[in-house]
Design a protein around this motif. Structure first.
Motif, PDB file in Angstrom:
ATOM      1  N   ALA A  59       0.838  -1.208   0.000  1.00  0.00           N
ATOM      2  CA  ALA A  59       0.000   0.000   0.000  1.00  0.00           C
ATOM      3  C   ALA A  59       0.870   1.253   0.000  1.00  0.00           C
ATOM      4  CB  ALA A  59      -0.932  -0.008   1.208  1.00  0.00           C
ATOM      5  N   LYS A  60       1.860   1.288   0.875  1.00  0.00           N
ATOM      6  CA  LYS A  60       2.762   2.441   0.931  1.00  0.00           C
ATOM      7  C   LYS A  60       3.582   2.550  -0.343  1.00  0.00           C
ATOM      8  CE  LYS A  60       6.480   4.503   3.710  1.00  0.00           C
ATOM      9  NZ  LYS A  60       5.887   5.843   3.688  1.00  0.00           N
ATOM     10  N   TYR A  61       4.026   1.413  -0.864  1.00  0.00           N
ATOM     11  CA  TYR A  61       4.814   1.430  -2.105  1.00  0.00           C
ATOM     12  C   TYR A  61       4.004   2.036  -3.242  1.00  0.00           C
ATOM     13  CZ  TYR A  61       7.562  -0.176  -6.086  1.00  0.00           C
ATOM     14  OH  TYR A  61       8.310  -0.214  -7.247  1.00  0.00           O
ATOM     15  N   ILE A  62       2.747   1.607  -3.382  1.00  0.00           N
ATOM     16  CA  ILE A  62       1.909   2.093  -4.476  1.00  0.00           C
ATOM     17  C   ILE A  62       1.679   3.603  -4.359  1.00  0.00           C
ATOM     18  CG2 ILE A  62      -0.458   2.028  -5.386  1.00  0.00           C
ATOM     19  CD1 ILE A  62      -0.425  -1.007  -4.736  1.00  0.00           C
ATOM     20  N   VAL A  63       1.351   4.061  -3.165  1.00  0.00           N
ATOM     21  CA  VAL A  63       1.083   5.498  -2.961  1.00  0.00           C
ATOM     22  C   VAL A  63       2.339   6.324  -3.200  1.00  0.00           C
ATOM     23  CG1 VAL A  63       0.494   7.242  -1.230  1.00  0.00           C
ATOM     24  CG2 VAL A  63      -0.857   5.158  -1.400  1.00  0.00           C
ATOM     25  N   ASP A  64       3.453   5.937  -2.585  1.00  0.00           N
ATOM     26  CA  ASP A  64       4.672   6.735  -2.688  1.00  0.00           C
ATOM     27  C   ASP A  64       5.259   6.675  -4.092  1.00  0.00           C
ATOM     28  OD1 ASP A  64       4.264   7.280  -0.054  1.00  0.00           O
ATOM     29  OD2 ASP A  64       5.944   6.100   0.704  1.00  0.00           O
ATOM     30  N   ARG A  65       5.232   5.500  -4.721  1.00  0.00           N
ATOM     31  CA  ARG A  65       5.771   5.372  -6.076  1.00  0.00           C
ATOM     32  C   ARG A  65       4.943   6.184  -7.064  1.00  0.00           C
ATOM     33  NH1 ARG A  65      10.249   4.863  -8.079  1.00  0.00           N
ATOM     34  NH2 ARG A  65      10.714   3.089  -6.716  1.00  0.00           N
ATOM     35  N   PHE A  66       3.617   6.075  -6.957  1.00  0.00           N
ATOM     36  CA  PHE A  66       2.767   6.788  -7.909  1.00  0.00           C
ATOM     37  C   PHE A  66       2.877   8.298  -7.734  1.00  0.00           C
ATOM     38  CE2 PHE A  66      -1.555   8.515  -8.935  1.00  0.00           C
ATOM     39  CZ  PHE A  66      -1.378   8.508 -10.311  1.00  0.00           C
ATOM     40  N   ASN A  67       2.923   8.770  -6.489  1.00  0.00           N
ATOM     41  CA  ASN A  67       3.009  10.212  -6.273  1.00  0.00           C
ATOM     42  C   ASN A  67       4.396  10.755  -6.584  1.00  0.00           C
ATOM     43  OD1 ASN A  67       0.398  11.483  -5.105  1.00  0.00           O
ATOM     44  ND2 ASN A  67       0.534   9.475  -4.146  1.00  0.00           N
ATOM     45  N   GLY A  68       5.425   9.919  -6.447  1.00  0.00           N
ATOM     46  CA  GLY A  68       6.746  10.326  -6.913  1.00  0.00           C
ATOM     47  C   GLY A  68       6.761  10.498  -8.416  1.00  0.00           C
ATOM     48  N   PHE A  69       6.047   9.638  -9.117  1.00  0.00           N
ATOM     49  CA  PHE A  69       5.923   9.734 -10.573  1.00  0.00           C
ATOM     50  C   PHE A  69       5.069  10.935 -10.964  1.00  0.00           C
ATOM     51  CE2 PHE A  69       3.461   8.675 -14.416  1.00  0.00           C
ATOM     52  CZ  PHE A  69       4.482   8.421 -15.320  1.00  0.00           C
ATOM     53  N   PHE A  70       3.996  11.173 -10.207  1.00  0.00           N
ATOM     54  CA  PHE A  70       3.022  12.212 -10.545  1.00  0.00           C
ATOM     55  C   PHE A  70       3.510  13.616 -10.176  1.00  0.00           C
ATOM     56  CE2 PHE A  70      -0.895  14.584  -9.163  1.00  0.00           C
ATOM     57  CZ  PHE A  70      -1.367  14.845 -10.444  1.00  0.00           C
ATOM     58  N   LEU A  71       4.062  13.786  -8.965  1.00  0.00           N
ATOM     59  CA  LEU A  71       4.461  15.119  -8.502  1.00  0.00           C
ATOM     60  C   LEU A  71       5.887  15.164  -7.954  1.00  0.00           C
ATOM     61  CD1 LEU A  71       1.383  16.770  -6.723  1.00  0.00           C
ATOM     62  CD2 LEU A  71       2.395  17.339  -8.920  1.00  0.00           C
ATOM     63  N   GLY A  72       6.702  14.145  -8.293  1.00  0.00           N
ATOM     64  CA  GLY A  72       8.105  14.204  -7.893  1.00  0.00           C
ATOM     65  C   GLY A  72       8.778  15.432  -8.474  1.00  0.00           C
ATOM     66  N   ILE A  73       8.410  15.780  -9.691  1.00  0.00           N
ATOM     67  CA  ILE A  73       8.785  17.061 -10.296  1.00  0.00           C
ATOM     68  C   ILE A  73       7.589  17.983 -10.091  1.00  0.00           C
ATOM     69  CG2 ILE A  73       9.393  18.266 -12.424  1.00  0.00           C
ATOM     70  CD1 ILE A  73      10.573  15.626 -13.427  1.00  0.00           C
ATOM     71  N   MET A 302      -2.359  -0.473 -11.356  1.00  0.00           N
ATOM     72  CA  MET A 302      -1.834   0.256 -12.512  1.00  0.00           C
ATOM     73  C   MET A 302      -0.562   1.037 -12.177  1.00  0.00           C
ATOM     74  SD  MET A 302      -5.472   1.575 -14.107  1.00  0.00           S
ATOM     75  CE  MET A 302      -4.736   2.376 -15.529  1.00  0.00           C
ATOM     76  N   VAL A 303       0.124   0.633 -11.121  1.00  0.00           N
ATOM     77  CA  VAL A 303       1.388   1.258 -10.737  1.00  0.00           C
ATOM     78  C   VAL A 303       2.517   0.287 -11.061  1.00  0.00           C
ATOM     79  CG1 VAL A 303       2.759   2.129  -8.812  1.00  0.00           C
ATOM     80  CG2 VAL A 303       0.325   2.654  -8.944  1.00  0.00           C
ATOM     81  N   ALA A 304       3.530   0.773 -11.766  1.00  0.00           N
ATOM     82  CA  ALA A 304       4.611  -0.097 -12.216  1.00  0.00           C
ATOM     83  C   ALA A 304       5.458  -0.587 -11.045  1.00  0.00           C
ATOM     84  CB  ALA A 304       5.497   0.656 -13.203  1.00  0.00           C
ATOM     85  N   ASN A 305       5.865  -1.847 -11.124  1.00  0.00           N
ATOM     86  CA  ASN A 305       6.752  -2.433 -10.122  1.00  0.00           C
ATOM     87  C   ASN A 305       8.194  -2.173 -10.563  1.00  0.00           C
ATOM     88  OD1 ASN A 305       8.000  -3.897  -8.148  1.00  0.00           O
ATOM     89  ND2 ASN A 305       7.299  -5.896  -8.841  1.00  0.00           N
ATOM     90  N   ILE A 306       8.745  -1.046 -10.135  1.00  0.00           N
ATOM     91  CA  ILE A 306      10.085  -0.637 -10.575  1.00  0.00           C
ATOM     92  C   ILE A 306      11.150  -1.611 -10.090  1.00  0.00           C
ATOM     93  CG2 ILE A 306      11.728   1.284 -10.616  1.00  0.00           C
ATOM     94  CD1 ILE A 306       9.132   1.975 -11.930  1.00  0.00           C
ATOM     95  N   SER A 307      10.885  -2.288  -8.977  1.00  0.00           N
ATOM     96  CA  SER A 307      11.872  -3.210  -8.413  1.00  0.00           C
ATOM     97  C   SER A 307      11.904  -4.540  -9.150  1.00  0.00           C
ATOM     98  CB  SER A 307      11.575  -3.460  -6.929  1.00  0.00           C
ATOM     99  OG  SER A 307      10.283  -4.012  -6.756  1.00  0.00           O
ATOM    100  N   ASP A 308      11.031  -4.750 -10.122  1.00  0.00           N
ATOM    101  CA  ASP A 308      11.038  -5.977 -10.911  1.00  0.00           C
ATOM    102  C   ASP A 308      12.382  -6.105 -11.622  1.00  0.00           C
ATOM    103  OD1 ASP A 308      10.536  -8.137 -12.471  1.00  0.00           O
ATOM    104  OD2 ASP A 308       8.930  -7.254 -13.652  1.00  0.00           O
ATOM    105  N   ASP A 310      13.201  -7.505 -14.274  1.00  0.00           N
ATOM    106  CA  ASP A 310      13.150  -7.357 -15.730  1.00  0.00           C
ATOM    107  C   ASP A 310      12.888  -5.915 -16.158  1.00  0.00           C
ATOM    108  OD1 ASP A 310      13.533 -10.077 -16.046  1.00  0.00           O
ATOM    109  OD2 ASP A 310      11.376 -10.503 -15.927  1.00  0.00           O
ATOM    110  N   PHE A 311      12.598  -5.038 -15.190  1.00  0.00           N
ATOM    111  CA  PHE A 311      12.174  -3.684 -15.543  1.00  0.00           C
ATOM    112  C   PHE A 311      13.326  -2.869 -16.125  1.00  0.00           C
ATOM    113  CE2 PHE A 311       8.585  -0.869 -15.117  1.00  0.00           C
ATOM    114  CZ  PHE A 311       9.139   0.390 -15.227  1.00  0.00           C
ATOM    115  N   GLY A 312      14.464  -2.900 -15.450  1.00  0.00           N
ATOM    116  CA  GLY A 312      15.582  -2.063 -15.873  1.00  0.00           C
ATOM    117  C   GLY A 312      16.180  -2.477 -17.203  1.00  0.00           C
ATOM    118  N   GLY A 313      16.052  -3.739 -17.575  1.00  0.00           N
ATOM    119  CA  GLY A 313      16.640  -4.210 -18.818  1.00  0.00           C
ATOM    120  C   GLY A 313      15.723  -4.116 -20.012  1.00  0.00           C
TER     121      GLY A 313
END
Length: 437
Positions: A59-73, A302-308, A310-313
């Motif tokens: 739950a925290k991962y989804i909220v923090d990851r999505f809001n970092g993507f949305f308003l990190g800038i 609908m939030v990407a799992n950046i820690s996957d 396979d994601f970075g490659g």
């Protein structure tokens, strides 16, 4: 409610009861975000059984990851009039608005909505602050326009009394439940509307992880049982068949990790059996379940799992497809967020403390920038390949290091000793000559 209906103490009491009922859902979502999960409240097992309760805070991962993507800038607020733009910048700087926006967006992702309050401080400065939906709610009219009639904020004071304020289009009306719910004397607020603004995550007012709550709790239960199985294996019983041992022998074997059986003939030795008692293993089934639940959590949220791993490659195209659901979600939230900000600036422009014209808010534009890792070399190469196909301004807009392409063109022209318009005319002339050739 109907705009013709008066908000009496009885009506307000009814709305407060309805909001407190909805707060049960919001407190549960708050607990999930902060790491207080249902698995911790399950009945304890017998003392001799492993009882792991592992929290995997998706739950925290989804909220923090999505809001970092949305308003990190931070969102950029722009206006064509330089004086209005300067006033916008001053108000935002005075209120640390980038931080306010980030916290407001986080509230929306946890609860499905968040609130913003406008007021004027003792120095006649316009102030903006964010509020939790656990202490605020709006009352809208029952027309298709759904115009805000009242905003309500309440809390428990040090004497455990419910106190708060009702915000109308022109006044702030205090209330208290001491000696029965009753209103106090109203005071004007000088904004041209209800100064409490509701921001929403989506029209359903659902948090970013609310749809996958059952998958999150199921994942924690499954991984906790897997940890229990590991403990069962570590504490497996040793089975000795055909051997007579006393307590001292058992203690020696346990302490020294040695099994020594003496004084047996060949037939007796063949009858000796030494092995550990083990529960049937379901490791493959558990792993499949965990993988399926994890996929479900990130697919439905609908939030990407950046820690996957396979994601970075992933290639550029594959990465774009993986991020597309989160981009769609962010675009939808940006529209809802812009609606709230339009109301913010409309109310601020209506205040006597503001130096903006009353209709200046209509020309305000917002730029939301996705917070993604940038490949500057790839961007520059792409921009270079666009030469002769698009304008120079469009070329520069591809490069993330260039915030304002028009301003960058002016700097290039200044370095070359030409005017920006001359440079653009020369570029167009070159393109026309090339076409004619």
């Amino acid at each position: 409610m109907s705009p013709e209906t008066e908000l009496t103490e009885e009506k307000l009491g009814e709305w407060l009861r309805r909001h407190k009922e909805d707060c049960k859902r919001m407190r549960y979502l708050k607990d999930l975000y902060e790491g207080r999960h249902p698995i911790q409240l399950m009945p304890k097992k017998d003392a001799w059984k492993p009882d792991n309760r592992i929290i995997c805070n998706h739950a925290k991962y989804i909220v923090d990851r999505f809001n970092g993507f949305f308003l990190g800038i931070p969102v950029k607020t722009m206006h064509p009039d330089a004086e209005v733009a300067a006033e916008l910048e001053e108000i935002q700087r005075y209120n640390d608005q980038d931080d306010n926006n980030a916290e407001l967006s986080k509230y929306c992702s946890i609860y499905g909505s968040g609130f913003e309050l406008l007021y004027t401080d003792e120095d006649a400065h316009i102030c903006i602050t964010y509020l939790s939906p656990l202490e605020c709610f709006m009352i809208y009219d029952d027309s298709v326009a759904r115009k805000p009639l009242y905003g309500v904020r309440y809390y428990k004071n040090s004497d455990k009394e419910t106190v708060g304020s009702v915000f109308t289009a022109s006044e702030i009306v205090p209330f208290s439940d001491k000696d029965g719910l009753h209103f106090g004397d109203p005071v004007p607020h000088y904004f041209g509307g209800v100064p409490l603004i509701e921001y929403i995550e989506n029209e359903e007012r659902q948090g970013a992880f609310e749809q996958v709550e059952s998958a999150i709790t199921g994942y924690e239960k499954a991984i906790s049982e897997k940890a229990n199985d590991v403990d069962y294996f570590a504490d497996a019983y040793l089975l000795l068949v055909g051997v007579a041992l006393d307590q001292d022998d058992l203690h020696f074997m346990h302490s020294n990790r040695v099994i020594h059986v003496s004084g047996l003939d060949a037939d007796q030795l063949n009858a000796v059996k030494v092995e550990f008692l083990q529960r049937p293993s379901a490791d493959a089934t558990q792993e499949n379940l965990l993988n399926r639940l994890e996929d479900q959590i990130f697919t439905q949220s609908m939030v990407a799992n950046i820690s996957d791993e396979d994601f970075g490659g992933s290639s550029g195209t594959a990465l774009a497809y993986k991020l597309q659901p989160m981009r769609d979600l962010a675009a939808s939230k940006a529209r809802k967020f812009s609606s709230g900000m339009n109301r913010r600036w409309k109310l601020i422009a209506s205040s006597p403390a503001s130096r903006m014209p009353a209709d200046a808010w209509k020309d305000i534009r917002y730029r939301f920038t996705e917070n993604l890792p940038k490949n500057l070399l790839e961007e520059v190469q792409t921009a270079a390949q666009m030469a002769g196909i698009t304008s120079r301004e469009t070329q520069l807009s591809v490069i993330s290091a260039v915030d304002d392409p028009q301003s960058e063109l002016e700097k290039i022209a200044a370095e070359n000793g030409t005017e920006p318009d001359d440079a653009l005319r020369a570029e167009r002339s070159t393109e026309v000559t090339a076409d004619a050739g």
